[in-house]
Design a protein around this motif. Structure first.
Motif, mmCIF file in Angstrom:
data_model
loop_
_atom_site.group_PDB
_atom_site.id
_atom_site.type_symbol
_atom_site.label_atom_id
_atom_site.label_comp_id
_atom_site.label_asym_id
_atom_site.label_seq_id
_atom_site.Cartn_x
_atom_site.Cartn_y
_atom_site.Cartn_z
ATOM 1 N N TYR A 163 -2.268 -12.760 4.864
ATOM 2 C CA TYR A 163 -3.929 -13.609 5.069
ATOM 3 C C TYR A 163 -3.182 -15.092 5.153
ATOM 4 O O TYR A 163 -4.035 -16.221 5.215
ATOM 5 N N HIS A 165 -1.330 -16.916 5.144
ATOM 6 C CA HIS A 165 0.101 -17.227 6.449
ATOM 7 C C HIS A 165 -1.478 -17.469 7.340
ATOM 8 O O HIS A 165 -0.931 -18.578 8.292
ATOM 9 N N MET A 166 -1.760 -17.148 8.094
ATOM 10 C CA MET A 166 -2.635 -16.708 8.842
ATOM 11 C C MET A 166 -3.726 -17.708 8.911
ATOM 12 O O MET A 166 -3.616 -18.771 9.712
ATOM 13 N N ASP A 169 -1.869 -21.161 9.852
ATOM 14 C CA ASP A 169 -1.808 -21.283 10.537
ATOM 15 C C ASP A 169 -2.874 -21.393 11.847
ATOM 16 O O ASP A 169 -2.943 -21.408 13.139
ATOM 17 N N PHE A 171 -5.636 -19.877 11.990
ATOM 18 C CA PHE A 171 -6.306 -17.904 12.429
ATOM 19 C C PHE A 171 -7.942 -18.346 11.757
ATOM 20 O O PHE A 171 -8.719 -17.995 13.155
ATOM 21 N N LYS B 23 -3.828 -12.112 19.820
ATOM 22 C CA LYS B 23 -3.710 -13.782 19.289
ATOM 23 C C LYS B 23 -1.820 -14.504 20.391
ATOM 24 O O LYS B 23 -1.924 -14.909 21.049
ATOM 25 N N PRO B 109 3.936 -14.182 9.537
ATOM 26 C CA PRO B 109 3.023 -13.830 11.137
ATOM 27 C C PRO B 109 3.612 -14.506 12.151
ATOM 28 O O PRO B 109 3.964 -13.855 13.627
ATOM 29 N N GLN B 110 4.404 -15.452 12.227
ATOM 30 C CA GLN B 110 4.943 -15.922 13.797
ATOM 31 C C GLN B 110 6.382 -15.437 13.300
ATOM 32 O O GLN B 110 6.559 -15.163 14.073
#
Lengths: 378, 130
Positions: A163, A165-166, A169, A171, B23, B109-110
């Protein structure tokens, strides 16, 4: 003049009674055989473990009454029995196996046999066997716990990291620079926690003897190159010049690549951590006739002389780094030494305070310096 | 559009993976254990399954046995997503036909989206086999 003690005179009957008392006081099962393998003495614990009476077992040939079986309940060959081995070699023998009980079941036992030697000739043997059913159960539970703990402790960490990282990024929308920086701190902290869990699990595995070593033929230079690349980011952060000096050859070693990687990563990460900004860390590889030696040299703080003897001790941290680096646990080198032992290798170092350290790791079994090609067909 | 099935019992992680992969442009469905996954797979034919190993009701290994990956679905890529690194369970999953194993707590995530893309890509598969 010196007084001499009078010789102690013991009658054969007294000696016999003393030996029997000694035998009976042993907390594990114990039997004694003569040179033909006939059971001449047995203690109460042996009778209790096997379920026999003294009359049923005394004066019987040992393999007839004490039947050793493997995990599939198949009887072991007489030649493989510790008593036989002790007779043949004249040396003490220790083994783990199962003994069949009178009732038909079996118990796991650790067996120790010592031959009785007189005039260079075995005239009998003493066997002591311990019920290890509980030990095995504890080992199994420990392994299960390790596996479960690694999963359970890491699941919430995975969620935190994912989360974070999200958020980084984008998100969930755009972030301000301080928000982004805070999230990077959260990610770095979860990484540290993950490393700590890995270290603790590895230590538990080593200490419980449940670590599995899976040797394969590996190109050791490639593995070192990988480690250096993976840690390049950490070195760049401190503007440390991290390099790998390969040999002309790429030695092939039969070892467990994951464990070697863990050991070398630990040594290189340590070198980066305990070297001031703009220093150097050099990884090198040398192939010797029967070993390969990996060295990790740094221009760091070094290890004070008085701390050198304790450097591989669990939780130990040298006084000169404790106030400089607060994040160390004192577990890294303890783990390095434990893992290296599992590989049949050796780890040692040379260091002088304020003049850097060089850690060496030697691994056995150089297979060949060049991979052998399959024979060409003519 | 490639389709993916996520089989993960942790609700937070399952939701996160779904969001990340959607996504990245995939069609994604979620299951929370092996049994649910088998039910979904009756109608849903994904190219890739992201599979956790330790789950209630039916774990990842039991799922692989029941799904008969190698025999009936050799074209489907199964990515094991676990925190049980170097465990016998991971070795067993490979024996049952799993394509790759990723350690959850190390994966950003990436990277997840990249590993999924690589696994779906034939070139990457060939490279992995070298």
């Amino acid at each position: 003049m010196k007084a001499t003690n009078p010789p102690i005179v013991v009658s054969p009957q007294e000696q016999q009674a003393q030996t029997q008392a000694l035998f009976n006081s042993i907390g594990d099962g114990a039997i004694a055989t003569d040179e033909f393998g006939k059971i001449v003495r047995v203690n109460p614990m042996a009778l209790e473990l096997l379920g026999y009476t003294e009359n049923e077992i005394l004066n019987k040939w040992f393999p007839r009454k004490i039947i050793a079986v493997d995990d599939n309940d198949q009887p072991l060959n007489l030649i493989d029995r510790p008593i036989t081995q002790a007779f043949l070699t004249g040396r003490p023998v220790s083994e783990k196996m199962r003994y069949r009980t009178k009732k038909g079941g079996s118990i796991a036992v650790a067996v120790n046999v010592s031959p009785i030697i007189l005039d260079d000739r075995p005239i009998g043997a003493i066997e002591v066997f311990r019920d290890i059913t509980t030990d095995l159960e504890i080992d199994r539970m420990k392994s299960e716990f390790i596996s479960l703990a690694s999963h359970q402790l890491r699941t919430p960490l995975s969620a935190i990291k994912t989360y974070a990282h999200m958020l980084i990024d984008g998100f969930m929308g755009e972030l301000t620079p301080p928000q982004r920086k805070s999230l990077h701190t959260i990610v770095a902290a979860t990484d540290r926690m993950n490393e700590l869990i890995s270290t603790l699990l590895n230590i538990t595995r080593i200490e419980s003897g449940s670590i599995t070593v899976a040797p394969k033929h590996i190109h050791i230079a490639r593995l070192l190159d990988e480690v250096v690349k993976e840690l390049a980011h950490a070195a760049e952060g401190k503007r440390i010049n991290l390099t790998f000096q390969a040999t002309k050859h790429d030695p092939i070693v039969r070892t467990d690549s994951l464990i070697v990687k863990e050991v070398v990563s630990n040594l290189v990460a340590n070198a980066i951590k305990y070297t001031p900004d703009e220093g150097t860390v050099t990884v090198a590889l040398k192939a010797r006739p029967h070993t390969v030696v990996i060295s990790v040299a740094d221009s760091g703080f070094g290890i004070p002389k008085q701390a050198q003897a304790q450097i591989f001790t669990k939780f130990f941290r040298a006084s000169n780094v404790v106030h400089r680096e607060t994040s160390g646990t004192g577990l890294g080198l303890y783990l390095v030494e434990g893992l290296t032992e599992q590989l049949g290798g050796k780890v040692w170092f040379e260091s002088e305070e304020n003049h850097g350290s060089t850690f060496y790791l030697s691994l056995p079994h150089v297979v060949s310096r060049k991979p052998k090609r399959a024979t060409k067909r003519k | 559009m490639d389709s993916i099935l996520i089989v993960e019992d942790d609700i937070d992680l399952n939701a996160a993976y779904k969001l990340i992969l959607e996504k990245a442009g995939y069609n994604v469905k979620s299951a929370f254990n092996g049994q649910e996954a088998l039910a979904i797979l009756k109608d849903y034919k994904p190219q890739l399954i992201l599979l956790d190993l330790l789950m209630p009701i039916m774990g990842g290994l039991e799922f692989l046995q029941n799904y008969e990956l190698q025999k009936k679905h050799p074209e489907v890529k199964v990515l094991i997503f676990t925190n049980m690194e170097n465990s016998p369970e991971v070795t067993e999953a490979y024996k049952l036909g799993a394509h790759r194993c990723i350690i959850k707590s190390w994966t950003a995530p990436q990277n997840l989206a990249r590993v999924v893309r690589d696994s779906l890509d034939d070139k990457a598969e060939k490279k992995l086999k070298v």
